[in-house]
Enzyme design. Structure first.
Site, short mmCIF file in Angstrom:
data_model
loop_
_atom_site.label_atom_id
_atom_site.label_comp_id
_atom_site.label_asym_id
_atom_site.label_seq_id
_atom_site.Cartn_x
_atom_site.Cartn_y
_atom_site.Cartn_z
CG HIS A 38 45.70 -24.07 25.58
ND1 HIS A 38 46.06 -22.75 25.77
CD2 HIS A 38 46.83 -24.77 25.85
CE1 HIS A 38 47.32 -22.67 26.13
NE2 HIS A 38 47.80 -23.89 26.20
CE1 TYR B 105 50.18 -20.27 26.37
CE2 TYR B 105 51.25 -19.70 24.32
CZ TYR B 105 50.88 -20.64 25.25
OH TYR B 105 51.24 -21.95 25.05
#
Length: 287
Positions: A120, A60
Site C-alpha cells: 500500500h 480500509y
C-alpha cells in the site's frame, strides 16, 4: 447449498494487458471509506451493473464486507479481478505478520486467490521483507499478480534490484491537478501499468468543479466526472473511482465518446502537482 443465481450484466469494459500476460479491467470500483452493509451492497450492485474489478485494502477495514458483496452477487469468481493491499502497520510487524495478514485477507474476501496484491505504501526498511512474503504467495498459487502503490522512481529502482517477481501495477494518485507525467513515463519505461486512484481528488479538492471541465462537459454532452475518467483512460491508465451506485451508469459509458487531442492537452495543462492531501506524499507520508 444452492448458490444464488447471478443477475450481473455482461461487462463492456476494456481490459489492459499486464507484463505477466494477465489482464485487468481498465475501469473498476474503489471501496475506500465504505464499511459494513453499505460496502457489501455497493459491491454487489457494482457487479450486477457490469463492473468486474474490485479494489480494497487491509487498511480500509472492509475486506469482509467486500467479500460478502461478491458472494451475494452470485457471480463466478473467475469473472472478477479482486485487489487488496498490505497495510503499513502490518509491514512494520515483520514477515510472519505479513503472511498471516494475507491469509486473513483471503479468508475475509471469501476467495482462494487474489488477482492482485499490492504494497500500500513504501514503508521504509519494510518493503523487501514484505515483497518476499508476497512472492511466496505467487509460488503457492494464492496470488496471481503483484504490484505496488504510491511508489516513486527510487522506490521502484530499489524493489527491482531484488524482486524475483516484477510488479505489474503501480497505483498512484492521478487527476487533472496531479498529472504525474514524469512518474507515468518512468513506469511505462519499466513495463509497469499505472492505476489512477483519487481521480476526483478524494473529496478534498473540487476536481469536477473546475471551469474547464465544466465547459468540456457541456461541449461533449457528458458530466465533468465522465470527462475526468475519459481523460484518464484515454492515456491508457487504469482507474478505480469510488464504488457509488448513482455513478455506475455514467462510469460504464466512457467508451461512447473520445476527447480531442487539444482537449486532452488542455486538461493536462491544469496540473499543479497538487495532492488531495499533504499526507499522501510517498516521500513524507506519516504511516
Amino acid at each position: 447449498m444452492l448458490r444464488r443465481k447471478s443477475n450481473a450484466k455482461k461487462t463492456m469494459i476494456q481490459t489492459i494487458e499486464l507484463s505477466n500476460g494477465r489482464s485487468i479491467p481498465q475501469i473498476g470500483v474503489g471501496t475506500w471509506t465504505l464499511k459494513g452493509d453499505e460496502a457489501a451492497a455497493n459491491v454487489r450492485s457494482a457487479i450486477e451493473a457490469g463492473f468486474r474489478h474490485i479494489d480494497t485494502a487491509q487498511g480500509y477495514d472492509n475486506e469482509e464486507a467486500v467479500g460478502h458483496g461478491v458472494k451475494d452477487s452470485g457471480i463466478n469468481r473467475e469473472e472478477l479481478f479482486i485487489t487488496t493491499k498490505v497495510a503499513t502497520n502490518i509491514m512494520r510487524e515483520g514477515k510472519d505478520a505479513v503472511r498471516t495478514s494475507i491469509e486473513e485477507s483471503l479468508s475475509k474476501l471469501k476467495t482462494n486467490y487474489l488477482d492482485l496484491l499490492l504494497i500500500h505504501w513504501p514503508v521504509k526498511d519494510c518493503v523487501k521483507d514484505t515483497w518476499q512474503v508476497m512472492e511466496e504467495f505467487i509460488l503457492e498459487g494464492k496470488v496471481r499478480s503483484l504490484g505496488v502503490s504510491n511508489f516513486n522512481k527510487h522506490h521502484l529502482d530499489d524493489l527491482l534490484s531484488y524482486a524475483k517477481v516484477r510488479p505489474v501495477i503501480n497505483q498512484i494518485e492521478v487527476h487533472p491537478l496531479m498529472t504525474q507525467e514524469d512518474n507515468l513515463a518512468i513506469n511505462r519505461e519499466l513495463g509497469i501499468q499505472v492505476q489512477a486512484w483519487g481521480p476526483f481528488g478524494q473529496g478534498d479538492i473540487d476536481i469536477v468543479g473546475l471551469p474547464l471541465l465544466q465547459q468540456l462537459a457541456e461541449k461533449y454532452g457528458k458530466t465533468s466526472s465522465q470527462i475526468v475518467l475519459r481523460w484518464i483512460i484515454q492515456q491508457g491508465l487504469i482507474t478505480i473511482p469510488r464504488c457509488k451506485p448513482n455513478h455506475f451508469k455514467e462510469n460504464l459509458e466512457l467508451t461512447t465518446f473520445e476527447l480531442s487531442d487539444e482537449d486532452m492537452n488542455a486538461i493536462s495543462a491544469l496540473n499543479q502537482n497538487l495532492r488531495s492531501n499533504v499526507n499522501n506524499d510517498p516521500e513524507t507520508f506519516p504511516w
